[in-house]
Design an enzyme around this catalytic site. Structure first.
Site, PDB file in Angstrom:
ATOM      1  N   SER A  65       0.881  -1.301   0.109  1.00 28.73           N
ATOM      2  CA  SER A  65       0.215  -0.224  -0.649  1.00 28.73           C
ATOM      3  C   SER A  65       0.709   1.025  -0.043  1.00 28.73           C
ATOM      4  O   SER A  65       0.350   2.567  -0.161  1.00 28.73           O
ATOM      5  CB  SER A  65      -0.902   0.392   0.705  1.00 28.73           C
ATOM      6  N   LYS A  68       0.578   2.755  -2.428  1.00 28.94           N
ATOM      7  CA  LYS A  68      -0.934   4.093  -3.498  1.00 28.94           C
ATOM      8  C   LYS A  68      -0.197   6.049  -3.059  1.00 28.94           C
ATOM      9  O   LYS A  68      -0.833   6.503  -3.426  1.00 28.94           O
ATOM     10  CB  LYS A  68      -2.067   3.702  -2.418  1.00 28.94           C
ATOM     11  N   TYR A 192      -2.492  -1.933 -10.600  1.00 27.41           N
ATOM     12  CA  TYR A 192      -2.982  -1.477  -8.924  1.00 27.41           C
ATOM     13  C   TYR A 192      -2.278  -2.842  -7.995  1.00 27.41           C
ATOM     14  O   TYR A 192      -1.326  -2.638  -7.553  1.00 27.41           O
ATOM     15  CB  TYR A 192      -3.965  -1.415  -8.148  1.00 27.41           C
ATOM     16  N   TYR A 244      -4.453   3.045   7.736  1.00 28.90           N
ATOM     17  CA  TYR A 244      -5.430   2.542   7.588  1.00 28.90           C
ATOM     18  C   TYR A 244      -6.642   2.501   8.725  1.00 28.90           C
ATOM     19  O   TYR A 244      -6.230   3.737   9.412  1.00 28.90           O
ATOM     20  CB  TYR A 244      -5.692   0.729   7.365  1.00 28.90           C
ATOM     21  N   VAL A 262       0.979  -3.969   3.428  1.00 23.52           N
ATOM     22  CA  VAL A 262       1.313  -5.009   4.229  1.00 23.52           C
ATOM     23  C   VAL A 262       2.230  -5.769   4.196  1.00 23.52           C
ATOM     24  O   VAL A 262       2.547  -7.113   4.690  1.00 23.52           O
ATOM     25  CB  VAL A 262      -0.514  -5.682   4.015  1.00 23.52           C
TER      26      VAL A 262
HETATM   27  N1  GLN Z   1      -1.689  -5.863  -2.105  1.00 28.83           N
HETATM   28  C1  GLN Z   1      -2.678  -5.400  -1.084  1.00 28.83           C
HETATM   29  C2  GLN Z   1      -4.211  -5.142  -1.552  1.00 28.83           C
HETATM   30  O1  GLN Z   1      -4.534  -4.457  -1.779  1.00 28.83           O
HETATM   31  C3  GLN Z   1      -2.190  -4.183  -0.369  1.00 28.83           C
HETATM   32  C4  GLN Z   1      -2.729  -3.982   0.982  1.00 28.83           C
HETATM   33  C5  GLN Z   1      -2.292  -2.996   1.748  1.00 28.83           C
HETATM   34  O2  GLN Z   1      -0.619  -2.997   1.649  1.00 28.83           O
HETATM   35  N2  GLN Z   1      -2.770  -2.501   2.885  1.00 28.83           N
HETATM   36  O3  GLN Z   1      -4.867  -5.981  -0.514  1.00 28.83           O
END
Ligand code: GLN
Length: 308
Positions: A65, A68, A192, A244, A262
Site C-alpha cells: 500500500s 498508493k 494496481y 488504515y 502489508v
Molecule cells: N496488495 C494489497 C491489497 O490490495 C495491498 C494492501 C495493503 O498493503 N494494505 O490487498
C-alpha cells in the site's frame, strides 16, 4: 530537539526486535505468508544529506500500500487537485479495514486514496493509453521518488496478488458499475496489482518519505519531483488515513505522517527534517508492521518530534 544519531537508530531497532513475535506476516497473500517475520530494518535520510541505516535496511520487500502514495502523486500531477478530489476520490478517513467495500454502496466516491477502493480509483485517473503505459510511467516515477534504479517488479508476488485479488476485483467492478471508473477495469486492476508487488528496501522508502518531508524537492539531486502543495496534501492524508483503521492510535502514539503496507514497510515523514523507512513483516490485526510502529514510536520520543 535531540538530533538523530546512528546509536539512536540502533537502539530503536533493538527496541523494535522485542515486537516481531507479536505479529504475523500477511496471511491472505500466499507470497507474503512465507516471508520471514523476524526481518527488521530501518533507514533515515535527512534533508541536509545525512543517512543512517540499521538492520535489514537493504532487504527487498514488496511495497504494497505504500505504492498508493506514488500513484496519488502521479494522479495529482496528471489531473490536478480539483479534478481528483471533486469527482474521483475523497479526503476522509473511514475507520474501516483497507479493503472494505461497505461504504461504496452508500457513497459512490471512495472515501480516500489510501483505502484499496480509493487507490484503484486513483490508478484510473493516471494518464496512459494502456495499462502498460500507465505502469511504465508509474515505475519511472517510483524510481525517482525512491532515488533508486533497483525498484522492480517481484513476479512471484504479482502472481500471488492476482490470484487472490477477488476482493480488489469486487471493489473495481463496483466502481465501474457506479461510473466511478471509466477505462478498462481489468487493465487498471493489473496496474494496481503490479504497483503493490514492486520490490523496495527500507532505504528506498526512506527516500520517498524524504522527498515528501522536503516539500517535493529531492535534496539529493535538487530536482523537484512534485509540487509542494501536492506533498502537503499527501502528508496530511498520511496522517489521517495512512495507517488504515489504525491511523488515530498511530497519531496519538507516534504523531507524524506515515504510510504502511502489508509487506511490512512504513514510510514516515518529518517535515523539513527527514524521511524514515522501516521494514518488519510481522503485522498487527490491522495490517501494520508491529515492530515498525514500535521503532517509529521509539524515534518520535527520542527525538521529541510528535506534532501535537
Ligand atoms: N496488495 C494489497 C491489497 O490490495 C495491498 C494492501 C495493503 O498493503 N494494505 O490487498
Amino acid at each position: 530537539m535531540p538530533e538523530i544519531t546512528q546509536t539512536m537508530l540502533e537502539d530503536a531497532l533493538a527496541y523494535g526486535r522485542a515486537f516481531t513475535s507479536q505479529g504475523k506476516t500477511a496471511q491472505y497473500i500466499p507470497y507474503l505468508r512465507q516471508v520471514d517475520r523476524d526481518l527488521l530494518g530501518v533507514s533515515v535520510q535527512t534533508v541536509d544529506g545525512r543517512r543512517f541505516s540499521a538492520g535489514d535496511s537493504k532487504t527487498p520487500f514488496t511495497v504494497q500500500s505504500i505504492a498508493k502514495v506514488v500513484a496519488l502523486a502521479l494522479a495529482l500531477q496528471d489531473r490536478g487537485e480539483k479534478n481528483l478530489f471533486s469527482g474521483r476520490v475523497g479526503l476522509e478517513p473511514t475507520g474501516d479495514p483497507f479493503n472494505s467495500i461497505i461504504r461504496l454502496e452508500v457513497d459512490r466516491k471512495p472515501y480516500n486514496p489510501f483505502i484499496n477502493a480509493g487507490a484503484i480509483a486513483v490508478v484510473g485517473a493516471i494518464k496512459g493509453r494502456s495499462g502498460s503505459e500507465k505502469f511504465e510511467r508509474l515505475l519511472r516515477y517510483f524510481k525517482k521518488l525512491c532515488g533508486s534504479e533497483t525498484v522492480s517488479l517481484c513476479g512471484e508476488a504479482y502472481l500471488s496478488e492476482r490470484e487472490t485479488g477477488d476482493k480488489n476485483r469486487a471493489l473495481a467492478y463496483h466502481l465501474k458499475a457506479t461510473k466511478m471508473l471509466e477505462g478498462d477495469v481489468g487493465e487498471d486492476l493489473d496496474v494496481y496489482f503490479r504497483m503493490c508487488s514492486l520490490y523496495v528496501t527500507a532505504e528506498d522508502i526512506a527516500h520517498l518519505a524524504l522527498v515528501l518531508a522536503n516539500r517535493g524537492l529531492d535534496p539529493a539531486t535538487g530536482e523537484r519531483l512534485m509540487a509542494a502543495e501536492h506533498a502537503r496534501i499527501i502528508r496530511t492524508l498520511m496522517l489521517t488515513c495512512g495507517m488504515y483503521d489504525g491511523s488515530g492510535e498511530f497519531a496519538v502514539k507516534v504523531g507524524y505522517p506515515a504510510k504502511s503496507g502489508v509487506g511490512g514497510g512504513i514510510a514516515a515523514t518529518l517535515v523539513d527534517r527527514m524521511g524514515i523507512g522501516v521494514f518488519g513483516p510481522a503485522l498487527d490485526v490491522r495490517g501494520n508492521s508491529v515492530a515498525g510502529i514500535a521503532i517509529l514510536e521509539y524515534l518520535s520520543k527520542a527525538m521529541d518530534v510528535r506534532l501535537f
